[in-house]
Design a protein around this motif. Structure first.
Motif, PDB file in Angstrom:
ATOM      1  N   UNK A  84      32.981  42.131  28.132  1.00  7.27           N
ATOM      2  CA  UNK A  84      32.107  42.397  29.079  1.00  7.27           C
ATOM      3  C   UNK A  84      32.183  41.882  30.446  1.00  7.27           C
ATOM      4  N   UNK A  85      33.158  41.148  30.744  1.00  6.21           N
ATOM      5  CA  UNK A  85      33.668  40.519  32.094  1.00  6.21           C
ATOM      6  C   UNK A  85      33.926  41.628  32.998  1.00  6.21           C
ATOM      7  N   UNK A  86      33.208  41.483  34.143  1.00  2.54           N
ATOM      8  CA  UNK A  86      33.428  42.430  35.180  1.00  2.54           C
ATOM      9  C   UNK A  86      34.730  42.117  36.120  1.00  2.54           C
ATOM     10  N   UNK A  87      35.491  43.083  36.454  1.00  2.00           N
ATOM     11  CA  UNK A  87      37.019  42.565  36.958  1.00  2.00           C
ATOM     12  C   UNK A  87      36.857  43.293  38.219  1.00  2.00           C
ATOM     13  N   UNK A  88      36.981  42.672  39.314  1.00  2.00           N
ATOM     14  CA  UNK A  88      36.873  43.440  40.897  1.00  2.00           C
ATOM     15  C   UNK A  88      38.513  43.359  41.305  1.00  2.00           C
ATOM     16  N   UNK A  89      38.264  44.239  41.887  1.00  3.60           N
ATOM     17  CA  UNK A  89      39.564  44.575  42.757  1.00  3.60           C
ATOM     18  C   UNK A  89      39.542  44.886  44.161  1.00  3.60           C
ATOM     19  N   UNK A 106      35.646  47.166  38.807  1.00  2.52           N
ATOM     20  CA  UNK A 106      35.023  47.561  40.115  1.00  2.52           C
ATOM     21  C   UNK A 106      35.646  47.178  41.337  1.00  2.52           C
ATOM     22  N   UNK A 107      35.590  47.857  42.294  1.00  2.00           N
ATOM     23  CA  UNK A 107      36.640  47.982  43.543  1.00  2.00           C
ATOM     24  C   UNK A 107      35.855  47.835  44.834  1.00  2.00           C
ATOM     25  N   UNK A 135      35.059  54.673  38.825  1.00  2.00           N
ATOM     26  CA  UNK A 135      35.052  53.200  39.036  1.00  2.00           C
ATOM     27  C   UNK A 135      34.108  52.996  40.141  1.00  2.00           C
ATOM     28  N   UNK A 136      33.093  52.211  40.074  1.00  2.00           N
ATOM     29  CA  UNK A 136      32.122  51.961  41.049  1.00  2.00           C
ATOM     30  C   UNK A 136      32.917  51.269  42.220  1.00  2.00           C
ATOM     31  N   UNK A 137      32.609  51.561  43.616  1.00  2.00           N
ATOM     32  CA  UNK A 137      33.150  51.244  44.623  1.00  2.00           C
ATOM     33  C   UNK A 137      32.228  50.735  45.770  1.00  2.00           C
ATOM     34  N   UNK A 138      32.687  49.598  46.626  1.00  2.00           N
ATOM     35  CA  UNK A 138      31.606  49.358  47.687  1.00  2.00           C
ATOM     36  C   UNK A 138      32.544  49.089  48.892  1.00  2.00           C
TER      37      UNK A 138
END
Length: 343
Positions: free
Chosen positions: A44-49, A73-74, A101-104
């Motif tokens: 369940x670790x969230x991996x940021x790009x 997530x990106x 993919x969620x993006x910010x």
């Protein structure tokens, strides 16, 4: 590697990466996790790009989204330096929406100005990414540095007479406010462009990558204009040097445990090889600065201390980074430097 034979992507759907490419990416990512954490990340670790919108980072986005579904997530950082940046971030957001993919889009805390724009932008970018990761509780950050980046970095640092640590190049794993992993360091730039093109995804070209005022641009052109040097081989050499650097770090840690004395404080290292002395003295200076709250002048693990080492080997001493180092018999002692007299 060659691009898969795929039909053209539609406006509402992208072609997935070839299974062989996905398998390689998953293996490279898992290997970095073992190196960094001793094993795989939690499911369940969230991996940021970090996705700039260039072909390399878009390829990483496509690979990670397919290999690690539901975990990615990106973010795209708008440095406020080019008017096109907002449109490029919006393009990344659209691709992220297509692949789920969620993006910010992130902006900087303060505008960048003055000299050394690239260095300032790099530091500010990581600050913005780490702040965002804290907000969303991400575990790790992936960046799209690849083998050609590594080859360029090695040549640039050779040209600056860097030592073993500098010639290690871009680190596959870096621990900062959050762990940073670079799973594409074994991938060529041309492979990543082929992958992005085969998916049907758009990408952008940063004009700064063609600016000859930047060292990296000139070394990139040098590599592209010749056939003698193999970027993949150069990148592998940097990896070998990084292994040597890690081995030296382990040796130095043992000597530190055996020879650093809080009484003094002092080191017994006059009989050791120069590279080991160099690393131990840098650590002694950093330790003394931390203990006494010395903030100026600046000092880092990359600071040049050759003149200080020469003085210590002659049996005298000198001041560096606000620390006075003196050779006393077989010991080298480290104390805060006395304040300068005002005239």
């Amino acid at each position: 590697m060659s691009p898969p034979a795929v039909p053209p992507a539609s406006a509402n759907k992208l072609n997935p990466p070839d299974p062989e490419w996905l398998e390689r990416f998953a293996a490279d990512f898992d290997g970095l996790c073992v190196s960094a954490f001793g094993g795989a990340l939690a499911d369940d670790a969230r991996i940021a790009l970090a996705v700039s919108g260039g072909a390399d980072s878009m390829a990483m986005l496509l690979l990670a989204a397919a290999a690690l579904p539901g975990r990615v997530v990106a973010a795209t950082v708008d440095h406020g330096l080019r008017p096109e940046a907002a449109q490029e971030a919006a393009m990344v957001a659209r691709v992220c929406a297509l692949i789920g993919v969620p993006h910010a889009t992130l902006s900087l805390a303060a505008p960048i100005s003055g000299s050394n724009i690239q260095s300032q932008a790099r530091a500010a970018r990581y600050d913005a990414l780490f702040a965002w990761m804290q907000q969303i509780d991400a575990a790790v950050l992936l960046t799209a540095h690849h083998a050609d980046d590594q080859a360029e970095t090695l040549l640039m640092r050779l040209n600056r007479a860097a030592g073993v640590a500098g010639l290690s190049g871009i680190r596959p794993v870096r621990f900062d406010s959050f762990p940073v992993l670079r799973p594409l360091l074994g991938w060529r730039r041309e492979w990543l462009r082929m992958l992005t093109a085969a998916s049907g995804a758009p990408w952008t070209e940063d004009p700064s990558n063609a600016d000859p005022d930047h060292d990296r641009t000139r070394f990139r052109a040098l590599l592209a204009g010749q056939k003698l040097l193999d970027p993949a081989a150069l990148a592998q050499s940097a990896a070998h040097i990084a292994e040597t650097n890690a081995a030296l770090d382990a040796v130095v840690a043992q000597f530190w445990a055996d020879r650093w004395s809080e009484t003094g404080p002092q080191l017994r290292i006059g009989d050791l090889p120069r590279e080991v002395q160099r690393r131990l003295v840098r650590r002694a200076i950093a330790e003394t600065r931390d203990r006494h709250g010395i903030a100026t002048p600046p000092f880092s693990s990359a600071s040049n201390i050759e003149s200080l080492l020469d003085a210590l080997e002659r049996g005298s001493g000198a001041t560096q980074g606000g620390v006075m180092a003196v050779a006393e018999s077989e010991f080298w002692t480290f104390r805060p430097a006395p304040p300068r007299r005002s005239h």
